[in-house]
Design an enzyme around this catalytic site. Structure first.
Site, mmCIF file in Angstrom:
data_model
loop_
_atom_site.group_PDB
_atom_site.id
_atom_site.type_symbol
_atom_site.label_atom_id
_atom_site.label_comp_id
_atom_site.label_asym_id
_atom_site.label_seq_id
_atom_site.Cartn_x
_atom_site.Cartn_y
_atom_site.Cartn_z
ATOM 1 N N ARG A 165 -48.159 -99.331 -48.023
ATOM 2 C CA ARG A 165 -48.878 -99.750 -46.834
ATOM 3 C C ARG A 165 -48.469 -101.168 -46.457
ATOM 4 N NH1 ARG A 165 -50.921 -99.409 -51.292
ATOM 5 N NH2 ARG A 165 -51.248 -97.191 -51.015
ATOM 6 N N GLY A 184 -44.552 -101.627 -61.693
ATOM 7 C CA GLY A 184 -43.714 -102.397 -62.603
ATOM 8 C C GLY A 184 -42.554 -101.609 -63.178
ATOM 9 N N HIS A 193 -46.567 -107.700 -59.492
ATOM 10 C CA HIS A 193 -46.971 -106.451 -60.131
ATOM 11 C C HIS A 193 -48.304 -106.056 -59.520
ATOM 12 C CE1 HIS A 193 -48.331 -104.027 -63.842
ATOM 13 N NE2 HIS A 193 -47.554 -103.285 -63.066
ATOM 14 N N ASP A 194 -48.411 -104.836 -59.000
ATOM 15 C CA ASP A 194 -49.600 -104.466 -58.227
ATOM 16 C C ASP A 194 -50.886 -104.623 -59.024
ATOM 17 O OD1 ASP A 194 -49.072 -102.271 -59.858
ATOM 18 O OD2 ASP A 194 -48.771 -100.862 -58.213
ATOM 19 N N THR A 195 -50.823 -104.393 -60.331
ATOM 20 C CA THR A 195 -52.026 -104.579 -61.141
ATOM 21 C C THR A 195 -52.394 -106.049 -61.242
ATOM 22 O OG1 THR A 195 -51.409 -102.642 -62.441
ATOM 23 C CG2 THR A 195 -53.138 -104.037 -63.331
ATOM 24 N N THR A 198 -52.801 -94.249 -59.408
ATOM 25 C CA THR A 198 -51.882 -93.364 -60.121
ATOM 26 C C THR A 198 -51.949 -93.646 -61.619
ATOM 27 O OG1 THR A 198 -50.407 -93.273 -58.204
ATOM 28 C CG2 THR A 198 -49.484 -92.641 -60.327
ATOM 29 N N GLY A 227 -57.717 -97.657 -55.263
ATOM 30 C CA GLY A 227 -58.048 -96.418 -54.557
ATOM 31 C C GLY A 227 -58.919 -95.478 -55.346
#
Length: 489
Positions: A17, A83, A236-238, A259, A402
Protein backbone atom coordinates in the site's frame (compact mmCIF):
# COMPACT_ATOMS: atom_id res chain seq x y z
CA UNK A 1 -2.09 25.60 10.74
CA UNK A 2 1.12 23.78 9.91
CA UNK A 3 0.78 20.50 8.04
CA UNK A 4 3.24 17.84 6.99
CA UNK A 5 2.47 15.37 4.21
CA UNK A 6 4.41 12.13 4.48
CA UNK A 7 4.04 9.07 2.27
CA UNK A 8 4.57 5.56 3.60
CA UNK A 9 5.18 2.67 1.24
CA UNK A 10 4.36 -0.46 3.23
CA UNK A 11 5.01 -3.76 1.49
CA UNK A 12 3.86 -7.01 3.02
CA UNK A 13 4.17 -10.56 1.79
CA UNK A 14 0.58 -10.59 0.51
CA UNK A 15 -0.16 -6.94 -0.31
CA UNK A 16 1.32 -3.48 -0.51
CA UNK A 17 0.00 0.00 0.00
CA UNK A 18 0.98 3.60 -0.57
CA UNK A 19 -0.46 5.70 2.26
CA UNK A 20 -0.56 9.47 2.69
CA UNK A 21 -0.27 10.80 6.23
CA UNK A 22 -1.26 14.34 7.11
CA UNK A 23 0.16 15.61 10.39
CA UNK A 24 -1.16 18.81 11.96
CA UNK A 25 1.47 20.24 14.26
CA UNK A 26 -0.66 22.48 16.47
CA UNK A 27 -3.15 19.82 17.58
CA UNK A 28 -0.76 16.87 17.09
CA UNK A 29 -3.28 15.02 14.96
CA UNK A 30 -2.41 12.40 12.39
CA UNK A 31 -4.71 11.15 9.64
CA UNK A 32 -4.05 8.41 7.10
CA UNK A 33 -5.45 8.06 3.61
CA UNK A 34 -4.93 5.09 1.35
CA UNK A 35 -3.69 6.21 -2.05
CA UNK A 36 -3.01 2.89 -3.74
CA UNK A 37 -3.32 -0.73 -2.61
CA UNK A 38 -2.01 -3.64 -4.64
CA UNK A 39 -1.45 -7.36 -4.38
CA UNK A 40 1.84 -9.06 -3.71
CA UNK A 41 2.56 -12.75 -3.82
CA UNK A 42 4.90 -15.53 -4.72
CA UNK A 43 5.79 -16.44 -8.30
CA UNK A 44 7.48 -19.46 -9.86
CA UNK A 45 10.37 -18.54 -12.12
CA UNK A 46 13.09 -20.81 -13.50
CA UNK A 47 12.58 -23.31 -10.71
CA UNK A 48 12.63 -20.72 -7.90
CA UNK A 49 9.95 -19.06 -5.80
CA UNK A 50 10.42 -15.34 -6.42
CA UNK A 51 9.03 -11.83 -5.93
CA UNK A 52 7.96 -9.68 -8.87
CA UNK A 53 9.98 -6.63 -7.87
CA UNK A 54 9.33 -4.86 -11.18
CA UNK A 55 5.59 -5.01 -10.59
CA UNK A 56 6.04 -3.80 -7.01
CA UNK A 57 8.19 -0.89 -8.15
CA UNK A 58 5.60 0.09 -10.75
CA UNK A 59 2.88 0.03 -8.09
CA UNK A 60 5.00 2.19 -5.77
CA UNK A 61 5.62 4.75 -8.49
CA UNK A 62 1.95 4.74 -9.44
CA UNK A 63 0.97 5.52 -5.86
CA UNK A 64 3.52 8.31 -5.53
CA UNK A 65 2.44 9.83 -8.83
CA UNK A 66 -1.20 9.78 -7.68
CA UNK A 67 -0.28 11.92 -4.67
CA UNK A 68 1.59 14.38 -6.85
CA UNK A 69 -1.28 14.55 -9.34
CA UNK A 70 -3.50 15.79 -6.51
CA UNK A 71 -1.20 18.78 -6.15
CA UNK A 72 0.00 17.68 -2.71
CA UNK A 73 3.51 18.70 -1.76
CA UNK A 74 5.13 15.60 -0.24
CA UNK A 75 7.55 16.36 2.59
CA UNK A 76 9.12 12.91 2.75
CA UNK A 77 8.79 9.25 1.72
CA UNK A 78 9.64 6.08 3.64
CA UNK A 79 9.60 2.40 2.63
CA UNK A 80 9.23 -0.67 4.82
CA UNK A 81 8.94 -4.33 3.79
CA UNK A 82 9.28 -7.86 5.13
CA UNK A 83 12.75 -9.02 6.20
CA UNK A 84 15.54 -11.41 5.12
CA UNK A 85 15.10 -11.19 1.31
CA UNK A 86 17.50 -9.29 -0.92
CA UNK A 87 18.28 -8.19 -4.47
CA UNK A 88 21.73 -8.51 -6.03
CA UNK A 89 23.15 -5.78 -8.27
CA UNK A 90 26.17 -5.43 -10.54
CA UNK A 91 28.49 -2.41 -10.78
CA UNK A 92 26.00 -0.65 -13.05
CA UNK A 93 23.14 -1.19 -10.61
CA UNK A 94 21.47 -3.84 -12.74
CA UNK A 95 19.98 -6.94 -11.15
CA UNK A 96 21.98 -10.14 -10.97
CA UNK A 97 19.98 -13.35 -10.74
CA UNK A 98 16.44 -13.57 -9.45
CA UNK A 99 14.83 -11.91 -6.40
CA UNK A 100 14.25 -15.24 -4.66
CA UNK A 101 11.65 -15.34 -1.87
CA UNK A 102 12.31 -16.71 1.59
CA UNK A 103 9.68 -19.43 1.08
CA UNK A 104 11.81 -21.02 -1.64
CA UNK A 105 13.39 -24.33 -0.67
CA UNK A 106 16.94 -23.49 -1.79
CA UNK A 107 18.23 -23.02 1.76
CA UNK A 108 16.80 -26.28 3.12
CA UNK A 109 19.30 -28.07 5.35
CA UNK A 110 21.79 -25.20 5.47
CA UNK A 111 20.81 -24.00 8.93
CA UNK A 112 21.75 -27.38 10.39
CA UNK A 113 24.99 -27.28 8.41
CA UNK A 114 25.85 -23.85 9.84
CA UNK A 115 25.14 -25.01 13.37
CA UNK A 116 27.38 -28.03 12.88
CA UNK A 117 30.26 -26.09 11.33
CA UNK A 118 30.14 -22.85 13.32
CA UNK A 119 28.36 -23.94 16.48
CA UNK A 120 24.80 -22.97 17.32
CA UNK A 121 25.81 -21.08 20.44
CA UNK A 122 28.54 -19.13 18.62
CA UNK A 123 26.15 -18.04 15.87
CA UNK A 124 23.63 -16.91 18.47
CA UNK A 125 26.21 -15.08 20.60
CA UNK A 126 27.36 -13.20 17.51
CA UNK A 127 23.98 -12.29 16.03
CA UNK A 128 21.38 -12.64 18.78
CA UNK A 129 18.96 -13.72 16.05
CA UNK A 130 16.69 -16.74 16.16
CA UNK A 131 17.30 -19.72 13.92
CA UNK A 132 14.93 -19.77 10.97
CA UNK A 133 15.75 -21.87 7.89
CA UNK A 134 15.24 -18.95 5.51
CA UNK A 135 17.43 -16.35 7.25
CA UNK A 136 19.62 -14.39 4.84
CA UNK A 137 22.68 -16.17 6.25
CA UNK A 138 21.45 -19.44 4.75
CA UNK A 139 19.98 -17.89 1.61
CA UNK A 140 23.36 -16.41 0.72
CA UNK A 141 25.07 -19.75 1.35
CA UNK A 142 22.54 -21.38 -0.98
CA UNK A 143 23.20 -18.75 -3.62
CA UNK A 144 26.98 -19.02 -3.50
CA UNK A 145 26.93 -22.83 -3.47
CA UNK A 146 24.25 -23.37 -6.08
CA UNK A 147 24.88 -20.44 -8.45
CA UNK A 148 28.62 -19.71 -8.29
CA UNK A 149 28.50 -18.36 -11.83
CA UNK A 150 26.71 -15.25 -10.50
CA UNK A 151 29.37 -14.28 -7.96
CA UNK A 152 31.80 -12.48 -10.35
CA UNK A 153 28.95 -10.20 -11.44
CA UNK A 154 27.73 -9.20 -7.96
CA UNK A 155 28.78 -5.80 -6.62
CA UNK A 156 26.01 -5.08 -4.11
CA UNK A 157 23.39 -6.91 -2.06
CA UNK A 158 20.44 -4.76 -1.01
CA UNK A 159 17.66 -5.87 1.29
CA UNK A 160 14.17 -5.32 -0.11
CA UNK A 161 13.33 -1.88 1.33
CA UNK A 162 16.81 -0.60 0.53
CA UNK A 163 16.43 -1.85 -3.03
CA UNK A 164 13.21 0.07 -3.61
CA UNK A 165 14.71 3.19 -1.99
CA UNK A 166 17.65 2.79 -4.36
CA UNK A 167 15.31 2.56 -7.33
CA UNK A 168 13.72 5.87 -6.30
CA UNK A 169 16.90 7.76 -5.40
CA UNK A 170 19.88 6.07 -7.04
CA UNK A 171 21.50 5.96 -3.58
CA UNK A 172 22.33 2.80 -1.64
CA UNK A 173 21.64 2.27 2.04
CA UNK A 174 21.62 -0.67 4.45
CA UNK A 175 19.09 0.13 7.17
CA UNK A 176 19.86 -1.34 10.59
CA UNK A 177 16.53 -2.78 11.79
CA UNK A 178 16.09 -4.82 8.65
CA UNK A 179 19.77 -5.74 8.45
CA UNK A 180 19.53 -7.42 11.85
CA UNK A 181 16.95 -9.90 10.50
CA UNK A 182 19.63 -11.39 8.24
CA UNK A 183 21.47 -13.12 11.14
CA UNK A 184 24.61 -11.52 9.68
CA UNK A 185 24.91 -8.41 11.89
CA UNK A 186 27.10 -8.63 14.97
CA UNK A 187 25.01 -7.75 18.00
CA UNK A 188 27.94 -5.99 19.71
CA UNK A 189 29.26 -3.90 16.83
CA UNK A 190 26.01 -3.29 14.86
CA UNK A 191 28.10 -4.05 11.77
CA UNK A 192 28.30 -7.11 9.54
CA UNK A 193 29.92 -10.08 11.27
CA UNK A 194 32.95 -11.18 9.27
CA UNK A 195 32.83 -14.81 10.41
CA UNK A 196 29.16 -15.22 9.51
CA UNK A 197 29.64 -13.44 6.19
CA UNK A 198 32.59 -15.69 5.40
CA UNK A 199 30.50 -18.80 6.04
CA UNK A 200 27.71 -17.46 3.83
CA UNK A 201 30.14 -17.07 0.94
CA UNK A 202 29.16 -13.44 0.47
CA UNK A 203 31.74 -10.71 -0.03
CA UNK A 204 31.71 -8.01 2.65
CA UNK A 205 32.16 -5.46 -0.14
CA UNK A 206 28.58 -6.21 -1.21
CA UNK A 207 27.34 -4.41 1.92
CA UNK A 208 27.70 -0.95 3.42
CA UNK A 209 27.69 -0.32 7.16
CA UNK A 210 24.13 -0.50 8.54
CA UNK A 211 22.58 2.88 9.33
CA UNK A 212 20.06 3.50 12.08
CA UNK A 213 16.59 4.85 11.19
CA UNK A 214 16.21 8.54 10.55
CA UNK A 215 18.74 9.46 7.86
CA UNK A 216 17.83 10.79 4.43
CA UNK A 217 18.96 8.26 1.80
CA UNK A 218 18.47 10.52 -1.19
CA UNK A 219 15.72 12.25 -3.14
CA UNK A 220 12.98 11.16 -5.50
CA UNK A 221 12.26 13.57 -8.32
CA UNK A 222 8.48 13.80 -8.69
CA UNK A 223 6.86 14.42 -12.10
CA UNK A 224 6.56 18.12 -11.21
CA UNK A 225 10.32 18.30 -10.67
CA UNK A 226 10.38 18.61 -6.88
CA UNK A 227 13.10 16.79 -4.94
CA UNK A 228 11.44 14.80 -2.16
CA UNK A 229 13.56 13.26 0.63
CA UNK A 230 13.43 9.48 0.95
CA UNK A 231 14.00 8.64 4.62
CA UNK A 232 15.51 5.43 5.96
CA UNK A 233 12.68 4.52 8.31
CA UNK A 234 12.67 1.42 10.51
CA UNK A 235 12.42 -0.49 7.27
CA UNK A 236 11.62 -3.94 8.65
CA UNK A 237 7.82 -3.81 8.77
CA UNK A 238 7.72 -5.29 12.26
CA UNK A 239 10.16 -2.65 13.52
CA UNK A 240 7.82 0.01 12.17
CA UNK A 241 4.79 -1.75 13.67
CA UNK A 242 6.42 -1.82 17.11
CA UNK A 243 7.14 1.91 16.92
CA UNK A 244 3.40 2.48 16.43
CA UNK A 245 2.40 0.09 19.23
CA UNK A 246 1.10 2.30 22.06
CA UNK A 247 3.09 0.38 24.66
CA UNK A 248 2.43 1.73 28.12
CA UNK A 249 5.15 0.84 30.58
CA UNK A 250 7.70 -1.93 30.80
CA UNK A 251 5.12 -4.67 31.42
CA UNK A 252 3.51 -4.33 27.99
CA UNK A 253 4.10 -6.92 25.29
CA UNK A 254 3.24 -6.63 21.60
CA UNK A 255 1.98 -8.95 18.90
CA UNK A 256 2.32 -7.77 15.32
CA UNK A 257 -0.35 -9.84 13.60
CA UNK A 258 -0.39 -10.42 9.87
CA UNK A 259 1.04 -13.01 7.49
CA UNK A 260 3.48 -13.54 10.34
CA UNK A 261 2.76 -13.09 14.03
CA UNK A 262 5.64 -11.57 15.95
CA UNK A 263 5.34 -11.47 19.72
CA UNK A 264 7.79 -9.72 21.98
CA UNK A 265 8.76 -6.80 24.15
CA UNK A 266 11.14 -3.85 23.99
CA UNK A 267 14.43 -3.88 25.86
CA UNK A 268 17.46 -1.65 26.16
CA UNK A 269 19.65 -4.77 26.26
CA UNK A 270 19.57 -8.00 24.25
CA UNK A 271 18.93 -11.45 25.70
CA UNK A 272 21.47 -13.98 24.43
CA UNK A 273 21.74 -16.32 27.40
CA UNK A 274 21.12 -20.07 27.33
CA UNK A 275 17.44 -19.59 28.16
CA UNK A 276 16.99 -17.28 25.16
CA UNK A 277 18.88 -19.67 22.90
CA UNK A 278 16.83 -22.66 24.04
CA UNK A 279 13.61 -20.74 23.39
CA UNK A 280 14.89 -19.52 19.98
CA UNK A 281 14.30 -15.89 20.93
CA UNK A 282 15.43 -13.18 18.54
CA UNK A 283 16.92 -9.77 19.36
CA UNK A 284 16.12 -7.68 16.31
CA UNK A 285 17.15 -4.06 16.08
CA UNK A 286 14.66 -1.31 16.83
CA UNK A 287 14.56 2.45 16.81
CA UNK A 288 16.61 4.53 19.25
CA UNK A 289 18.93 1.66 20.10
CA UNK A 290 16.16 -0.50 21.52
CA UNK A 291 15.97 -4.23 20.92
CA UNK A 292 12.86 -6.04 19.79
CA UNK A 293 13.09 -9.20 21.85
CA UNK A 294 10.59 -11.45 20.13
CA UNK A 295 9.68 -14.75 18.58
CA UNK A 296 8.35 -15.43 15.09
CA UNK A 297 5.06 -17.32 14.81
CA UNK A 298 3.77 -18.54 11.45
CA UNK A 299 0.69 -16.31 11.77
CA UNK A 300 -2.21 -15.81 9.40
CA UNK A 301 -0.25 -17.25 6.47
CA UNK A 302 -2.02 -20.52 7.20
CA UNK A 303 -5.43 -18.85 6.92
CA UNK A 304 -4.42 -16.95 3.78
CA UNK A 305 -3.53 -20.21 2.08
CA UNK A 306 -6.77 -21.88 3.19
CA UNK A 307 -8.78 -18.93 1.86
CA UNK A 308 -6.95 -19.21 -1.44
CA UNK A 309 -7.30 -22.97 -1.79
CA UNK A 310 -10.98 -23.02 -0.78
CA UNK A 311 -11.73 -19.85 -2.78
CA UNK A 312 -13.28 -18.16 0.25
CA UNK A 313 -14.10 -14.48 -0.27
CA UNK A 314 -16.33 -13.70 2.72
CA UNK A 315 -13.97 -13.71 5.71
CA UNK A 316 -16.46 -12.19 8.21
CA UNK A 317 -18.96 -14.96 7.41
CA UNK A 318 -16.24 -17.58 7.88
CA UNK A 319 -15.26 -16.13 11.25
CA UNK A 320 -18.90 -16.09 12.35
CA UNK A 321 -19.27 -19.76 11.41
CA UNK A 322 -15.99 -20.54 13.15
CA UNK A 323 -17.10 -18.87 16.36
CA UNK A 324 -20.06 -21.25 16.62
CA UNK A 325 -17.79 -24.31 16.74
CA UNK A 326 -16.40 -25.84 19.95
CA UNK A 327 -12.82 -24.91 20.79
CA UNK A 328 -9.65 -27.01 20.74
CA UNK A 329 -10.88 -30.07 18.81
CA UNK A 330 -8.16 -29.63 16.19
CA UNK A 331 -4.74 -28.46 17.38
CA UNK A 332 -1.56 -28.16 15.32
CA UNK A 333 1.81 -26.47 15.81
CA UNK A 334 1.66 -23.48 13.42
CA UNK A 335 5.44 -23.10 13.68
CA UNK A 336 6.14 -26.53 12.19
CA UNK A 337 8.34 -26.12 9.10
CA UNK A 338 5.82 -28.21 7.17
CA UNK A 339 3.58 -25.12 6.98
CA UNK A 340 6.19 -22.74 5.50
CA UNK A 341 5.02 -23.34 1.93
CA UNK A 342 3.25 -26.70 1.44
CA UNK A 343 1.72 -27.65 -1.88
CA UNK A 344 -1.72 -27.81 -0.25
CA UNK A 345 -2.20 -26.12 3.12
CA UNK A 346 -5.58 -27.72 3.86
CA UNK A 347 -4.20 -31.21 3.30
CA UNK A 348 -1.11 -30.42 5.37
CA UNK A 349 -3.23 -29.24 8.31
CA UNK A 350 -5.37 -32.37 8.08
CA UNK A 351 -2.27 -34.58 7.91
CA UNK A 352 -0.88 -32.94 11.05
CA UNK A 353 -4.15 -33.60 12.89
CA UNK A 354 -4.21 -37.20 11.66
CA UNK A 355 -0.67 -37.81 12.90
CA UNK A 356 -1.70 -36.68 16.38
CA UNK A 357 -4.80 -38.93 16.35
CA UNK A 358 -7.18 -35.98 16.30
CA UNK A 359 -10.41 -35.51 14.35
CA UNK A 360 -9.83 -34.06 10.89
CA UNK A 361 -11.00 -30.50 10.16
CA UNK A 362 -13.01 -30.89 6.97
CA UNK A 363 -15.18 -27.80 6.54
CA UNK A 364 -13.93 -24.28 5.93
CA UNK A 365 -14.99 -23.27 9.43
CA UNK A 366 -13.27 -26.26 11.02
CA UNK A 367 -10.01 -25.44 9.27
CA UNK A 368 -10.26 -21.83 10.41
CA UNK A 369 -11.09 -22.95 13.96
CA UNK A 370 -8.03 -25.18 13.94
CA UNK A 371 -5.84 -22.27 12.88
CA UNK A 372 -7.29 -19.75 15.36
CA UNK A 373 -7.19 -22.09 18.36
CA UNK A 374 -3.69 -23.28 17.51
CA UNK A 375 -2.40 -19.73 17.11
CA UNK A 376 -3.95 -18.59 20.39
CA UNK A 377 -2.41 -21.53 22.24
CA UNK A 378 0.97 -20.84 20.69
CA UNK A 379 0.64 -17.16 21.62
CA UNK A 380 0.10 -18.25 25.24
CA UNK A 381 3.16 -20.50 25.10
CA UNK A 382 5.37 -17.78 23.66
CA UNK A 383 4.13 -15.10 26.05
CA UNK A 384 4.96 -17.43 28.94
CA UNK A 385 8.45 -18.01 27.52
CA UNK A 386 9.03 -14.28 27.16
CA UNK A 387 7.87 -13.60 30.72
CA UNK A 388 10.21 -16.28 32.04
CA UNK A 389 13.07 -14.83 30.02
CA UNK A 390 12.69 -11.32 31.45
CA UNK A 391 11.72 -12.51 34.93
CA UNK A 392 8.47 -10.57 35.08
CA UNK A 393 4.90 -11.21 33.93
CA UNK A 394 3.21 -8.94 31.41
CA UNK A 395 0.17 -6.86 32.33
CA UNK A 396 -1.19 -6.33 28.83
CA UNK A 397 -0.67 -7.36 25.23
CA UNK A 398 -0.97 -4.95 22.30
CA UNK A 399 -2.06 -6.62 19.06
CA UNK A 400 -1.33 -4.44 16.04
CA UNK A 401 -1.46 -4.86 12.28
CA UNK A 402 -4.11 -6.24 9.95
CA UNK A 403 -4.68 -9.35 12.06
CA UNK A 404 -5.97 -7.25 14.96
CA UNK A 405 -9.24 -6.84 13.04
CA UNK A 406 -10.02 -10.50 13.77
CA UNK A 407 -12.05 -10.06 16.95
CA UNK A 408 -12.45 -13.81 17.48
CA UNK A 409 -8.70 -14.38 17.45
CA UNK A 410 -8.18 -11.36 19.71
CA UNK A 411 -10.57 -12.80 22.31
CA UNK A 412 -9.08 -16.29 22.00
CA UNK A 413 -5.66 -14.73 22.57
CA UNK A 414 -6.87 -12.87 25.67
CA UNK A 415 -8.48 -16.04 27.04
CA UNK A 416 -5.53 -18.33 26.29
CA UNK A 417 -2.93 -15.88 27.58
CA UNK A 418 -5.03 -14.78 30.55
CA UNK A 419 -4.13 -11.18 29.85
CA UNK A 420 -5.82 -7.96 28.78
CA UNK A 421 -5.48 -7.45 25.03
CA UNK A 422 -5.57 -4.03 23.37
CA UNK A 423 -6.13 -4.26 19.62
CA UNK A 424 -4.97 -1.52 17.28
CA UNK A 425 -3.79 0.30 15.34
CA UNK A 426 -4.51 -1.72 12.20
CA UNK A 427 -2.03 0.11 9.96
CA UNK A 428 0.77 -0.14 12.51
CA UNK A 429 3.63 -0.61 10.03
CA UNK A 430 2.47 2.40 8.04
CA UNK A 431 2.15 4.53 11.15
CA UNK A 432 5.57 3.55 12.47
CA UNK A 433 7.03 4.36 9.06
CA UNK A 434 5.40 7.80 9.27
CA UNK A 435 6.59 8.27 12.85
CA UNK A 436 10.27 8.04 11.89
CA UNK A 437 9.66 10.45 9.01
CA UNK A 438 8.09 12.99 11.37
CA UNK A 439 11.03 12.65 13.76
CA UNK A 440 13.44 13.17 10.85
CA UNK A 441 11.46 16.30 9.91
CA UNK A 442 11.82 17.50 13.55
CA UNK A 443 8.07 17.40 14.11
CA UNK A 444 8.31 14.87 16.96
CA UNK A 445 10.97 14.30 19.60
CA UNK A 446 11.22 10.53 19.87
CA UNK A 447 9.33 7.22 19.75
CA UNK A 448 7.55 7.80 23.06
CA UNK A 449 6.37 11.19 21.81
CA UNK A 450 5.00 9.55 18.67
CA UNK A 451 3.22 6.84 20.67
CA UNK A 452 1.31 9.53 22.52
CA UNK A 453 0.04 10.77 19.16
CA UNK A 454 -0.95 7.22 18.19
CA UNK A 455 -2.77 6.66 21.50
CA UNK A 456 -4.96 9.71 20.95
CA UNK A 457 -5.68 9.21 17.25
CA UNK A 458 -5.92 5.43 16.68
CA UNK A 459 -8.99 3.27 17.24
CA UNK A 460 -8.12 0.88 20.08
CA UNK A 461 -10.33 -1.96 21.38
CA UNK A 462 -9.83 -3.82 24.66
CA UNK A 463 -10.48 -7.55 25.11
CA UNK A 464 -10.76 -8.84 28.67
CA UNK A 465 -9.78 -12.47 29.35
CA UNK A 466 -12.61 -14.87 30.19
CA UNK A 467 -11.29 -17.54 32.59
CA UNK A 468 -14.40 -19.66 31.97
CA UNK A 469 -13.90 -19.97 28.21
CA UNK A 470 -13.20 -23.34 26.60
CA UNK A 471 -9.72 -22.36 25.53
CA UNK A 472 -8.84 -21.03 29.00
CA UNK A 473 -9.81 -24.40 30.50
CA UNK A 474 -7.76 -26.16 27.81
CA UNK A 475 -4.71 -24.05 28.68
CA UNK A 476 -5.14 -24.81 32.38
CA UNK A 477 -5.25 -28.52 31.55
CA UNK A 478 -2.13 -28.21 29.41
CA UNK A 479 -0.22 -26.47 32.17
CA UNK A 480 -1.07 -29.22 34.60
CA UNK A 481 0.00 -32.08 32.34
CA UNK A 482 2.77 -30.71 30.13
CA UNK A 483 6.24 -29.49 30.95
CA UNK A 484 7.71 -29.19 27.46
CA UNK A 485 8.40 -25.73 26.08
CA UNK A 486 7.21 -26.10 22.53
CA UNK A 487 3.54 -26.61 21.68
CA UNK A 488 2.84 -29.97 20.06
CA UNK A 489 6.56 -30.79 19.97
Amino acid sequence: MTFRNCVAVDLGASSGRVMLARYERECRSLTLREIHRFNNGLHSQNGYVTWNVDSLESAIRLGLNKVCEEGIRIDSIGIDTWGVDFVLLDQQGQRVGLPVAYRDSRSNGLMAQAQQQLGKRDIYQRSGIQFLPFNTLYQLRALTEQQPELIPHIAHALLMPDYFSYRLTGKMNWEYTNATTTQLVNINSDDWDESLLAWSGANKAWFGRPTHPGNVIGHWICPQGNEIPVVAVASHDTASAVIASPLNGSRAAYLSSGTWSLMGFESQTPFTNDTALAANITNEGGAEGRYRVLKNIMGLWLLQRVLQERQINDLPALIAATQALPACRFIINPNDDRFINPEAMCSEIQAACREMAQPLPESDAELARCIFDSLALLYADVLHELAQLRGEDFSQLHIVGGGCQNTLLNQLCADACGIRVIAGPVEASTLGNIGIQLMTLDELNNVDDFRQVVSTTANLTTFTPNPDSEIAHYVAQLHSTRQTKELCA
